[in-house]
Design an enzyme around this catalytic site. Structure first.
Site, short mmCIF file in Angstrom:
data_model
loop_
_atom_site.label_atom_id
_atom_site.label_comp_id
_atom_site.label_asym_id
_atom_site.label_seq_id
_atom_site.Cartn_x
_atom_site.Cartn_y
_atom_site.Cartn_z
N HIS A 142 41.52 43.67 36.01
CA HIS A 142 42.69 43.17 36.73
C HIS A 142 42.36 41.93 37.55
CE1 HIS A 142 45.72 46.65 36.37
NE2 HIS A 142 44.85 46.73 35.39
N HIS A 306 41.08 51.20 27.38
CA HIS A 306 41.67 52.52 27.49
C HIS A 306 40.75 53.62 26.96
CE1 HIS A 306 46.04 50.81 27.80
NE2 HIS A 306 45.27 50.51 28.84
#
Length: 755
Positions: A142, A306
């Site tokens: 992020h 993920h």
């Protein structure tokens, strides 16, 4: 006494030269009285400064004990004193001693401390599955994922997620806790370990510690920003609304890097939380493309990321106010009660709840295998968000709950995960990664390195033994010529070429042509991601040579070819272009310009599509905003930028569609351009379908971006100053010109080979 003498001198000069001053500056306009008052104020200020330096500065607390400017970010203060030919702005953000501290840092020791931290759960913010590794993968992702190729802004260099606006983005909910966990390590290692490097190193080390079979590349040398100013154009902010407004937040377009301001890429529930996987496909492709990623990299990054951890949506009550709204108690979490409220099993981040894989702390390709092997049904999760479970939940894949390892929870997918199956190209990559884990590992390692490194610029800015060979996204250049040409001889050949007399059988390039060629070669540089610049001489290659703003540059390039042939392989085109620009400027009256050789020539140009100038002379509804944005990308102060624009326009080195510019002698570097700006009234007109501005009192024209220099109050003050002092203007122009010509000559994170 000095003040009195200056006032007497001013009065005598104004009496004797009053008519000439009025004519020269204003052609009889009523602004003369105002200008004379401003000159008087400048003289008083000059006397005050002179007396202060003689008797002791009354603002001494603003300066360090050795008398030097103590603000490492204030470029203009240093250059106001006279020419400074270094490239100081590239290292300005670094604190003194950073390069030495970085060189002395033991990165292996930092990695060891990180590995210990990963499995040492803290009661204030317990680790999911007893391992903070996935948390730090998200932190690194992020921080890095805010990068956008449109203007090079965003990314982890600077670690601006520590500040607003990024720290309060919805997608960064609870990442303040991750930074808090890292803070003791940052304090332990001090100056040499920047927050940017620590965040990336934590992500890399976490992935490796969870079983990734190969070391991930690490380009050390990120320089921390002092605040979040550089992220304001990312939004939400007034700056973002001016430069890149988004009519509907959820469908934002280029140049913004994401479809939704405040998210790293797209809404995981689908566009505007509409859970139709196929609708997410174009948004995923667009957003990752704006980050500089292709489809293979996109598929590898989504599934590789993920592979770890879980999403959090324990209840619909949300995470609470952001740091911007409640800095005292940000994101306290509204799920649960008592001592565990808002954390552990009661955490709310995205509102989606669950893990993607059966073993969320171990690297594998199971994410892709699950997508290929199962079908999924849509549900509302416990956090109130749309998410997908395997159709046969009772017999489907599960993971041990982060709250209670004896309890099995069904794995889940987001709408954006299933979108990878709705596109033939993405589906092909998913199927490949599901059957070939080594292919996934190769693709993920490259894509992750690009994700975390794209904003660092060329590989020559990287530090450390973990730096891999230069990747294509870093646009590597071949080695410079060896040996180099004798640049004194090259300079003499250029002067001889410029001085060719008509009728000698050889055309001569003009001062304007050579200055413009050098500027268009070097002016693509942007300090946001250290891309562009003249090293490589990509101005010779497509797409740069086909840009409209570069029309006509083939002529000076052709005229310089005789010099290039004379010196052969010992002289690169890049060095020749810069030296020709310097030589032309000196012949036009600029102060002596130092030259730093050793550039090389690119053989292809894959990076320039994103470097098209924002300001090209076109009329916009916000000319001041765009000029200031161009100044910001170059990394210049207002003073430097105004001087640069004045010099380029004085020499007619900016592209103009007609041959009636606002200066009369392009062979001389003068302050006539500034005087023309403030001495005339300008009226919009159209010439040959081009919108220009014409002086009402003279047959001269200029473009809208130039008039922004007098429409902006700060720029206007500098225009007036340079109009009153040609020496000061020439000195400042020489300084900023040399900085830009050498801006891309990197030597590590803060160094420059020309310093």
């Amino acid at each position: 006494l000095l003040l009195i003498l200056l006032l007497i001198l001013f009065l005598l000069l104004s009496i004797f030269f009053s008519k000439q001053l009025v004519l020269r500056f204003f052609f009889g306009s009523q602004q003369s009285v105002t200008m004379l008052k401003q000159v008087l104020v400048l003289l008083v200020a000059a006397a005050f400064v002179a007396s202060a330096s003689a008797a002791g500065c009354p603002f001494a607390h603003l300066h360090s004990s050795d008398g030097e400017n103590n603000n490492p970010h204030d470029v203009s203060a240093r250059h106001h004193q006279g020419p400074s030919y270094g490239v100081e702005r590239l290292g300005d953000r670094a604190q003194p001693g950073y390069a030495e501290a970085l060189a002395a840092l033991d990165f292996d020791a930092v990695r060891a401390d990180l590995r210990e931290l990963f499995t040492t759960s803290q009661p204030d913010w317990p680790a999911d599955f007893g391992n903070y590794g996935p948390f730090f993968v998200r932190l690194a992702w992020h921080n890095s994922g805010s990068y956008r190729v449109s203007d090079g802004r965003g990314g982890v260099d600077g670690a601006r997620q520590r500040f607003d606006p990024e720290r309060s983005w919805d997608d960064n909910t609870n990442l303040d806790k991750a930074r808090n966990l890292l803070a003791p390590i940052k304090v332990k290692y001090g100056l040499g370990l920047s927050w940017g490097d620590l965040i990336v190193l934590a992500g890399n080390t976490a992935i490796e510690s969870m079983g990734f079979p190969q070391p991930l590349g690490f380009c050390a040398g990120r320089i921390d920003a002092p605040d979040g100013t550089e992220s304001l154009p990312l939004g939400p902010s007034e700056e973002q609304e001016r430069v890149a407004p988004c009519v509907h937040n959820g469908d934002c377009d280029y140049p913004l890097g994401t479809t939704t301001v405040g998210l790293i890429y797209v809404n995981p529930q689908g566009p505007d939380a509409n859970p139709v996987p196929k609708l997410s496909v174009p948004r995923i492709r667009s957003t990752f493309g704006r980050m500089g990623m292709d489809d293979l990299q996109t598929a590898a990054l989504i599934g590789g990321g993920h592979a770890f951890g879980k999403a959090h949506g324990a209840c619909p009550a949300g995470a609470g106010p952001s740091p911007h709204d409640d800095p005292e108690n940000p994101w306290p979490g509204n799920c649960g009660s008592g001592a565990d409220k808002g954390k552990g099993c009661n955490t709310f981040t995205s509102g989606i709840e669950g893990s993607w894989t059966p073993d969320p702390t171990t690297w594998s390709n199971s994410y892709y295998r699950l997508l290929v092997d199962h079908t999924f049904a849509l549900h509302k999760g416990p956090g109130g968000a749309w998410q997908w479970y395997v159709n046969d939940t009772a017999n489907g894949p599960t993971y041990a709950s982060a709250c209670n390892a004896s309890v099995q929870e069904p794995i889940m997918m987001m709408t954006t995960d299933l979108a990878l199956l709705e596109d033939p190209i993405y589906r092909q990559h998913v199927q490949k990664f599901a059957s070939d884990q080594s292919a996934l590992e190769s693709a993920f390692a490259q894509a992750w390195y690009q994700l975390t490194t794209r904003d660092m610029g060329p590989a020559t800015r990287c530090f450390g033994k973990a730096t891999p060979p230069a990747e294509p996204f870093q646009h590597p250049l071949p080695p410079p010529p060896s040996p180099l040409a004798n640049f004194s001889d090259v300079r003499a050949a250029i002067r001889e070429l410029i001085s060719q007399k008509p009728g000698t059988g050889q055309a001569a390039p003009t001062i304007s042509q050579l200055a413009r060629l050098a500027w268009r070669c070097a002016g693509t540089f942007r300090v946001t991601d250290y891309q562009g610049g003249c090293n490589g001489a990509r101005v010779r290659l497509d797409p740069q040579r086909s840009w409209g703003i570069n029309r006509g540059l083939d002529q000076p390039l052709a005229l310089l070819s005789s010099v290039k042939q004379q010196f052969g392989d010992s002289l690169s085109w890049a060095d020749l272009i810069v030296l020709a620009g310097n030589t032309a400027l000196e012949m036009a009256g600029a102060p002596a310009l130092p030259f730093c050789g050793g550039r090389s020539d690119a053989v292809s140009d894959g990076g320039s599509p994103f470097l098209v100038p924002l300001v090209d002379g076109s009329v916009t509804d916000q000319p001041i905003t765009w000029q200031r944005d161009a100044m910001s990308l170059l990394g210049l102060s207002s003073r430097q930028f105004v001087a640069l624009m004045g010099g380029l326009n004085s020499l007619q080195a900016q592209f103009m569609p007609i041959k009636q510019p606002a200066t009369s002698n392009p062979a001389q570097l003068t302050n006539d351009f500034f005087m023309s700006l403030i001495s005339n009234d300008w009226q919009k007109t159209t010439v040959n379908s081009q919108v220009l501005y014409k002086a009402t009192n003279a047959d001269i024209f200029t473009q809208q971006p130039n008039l922004a220099l007098i429409w902006d109050a700060e720029y206007l003050a500098l225009v007036q100053e340079f109009a009153s002092s040609e020496d000061r203007f020439q000195s400042e122009f020489a300084s900023v010109w040399t900085m830009i010509m050498n801006a891309d000559r990197f030597d590590g994170p803060t160094g420059n080979v020309c310093m």
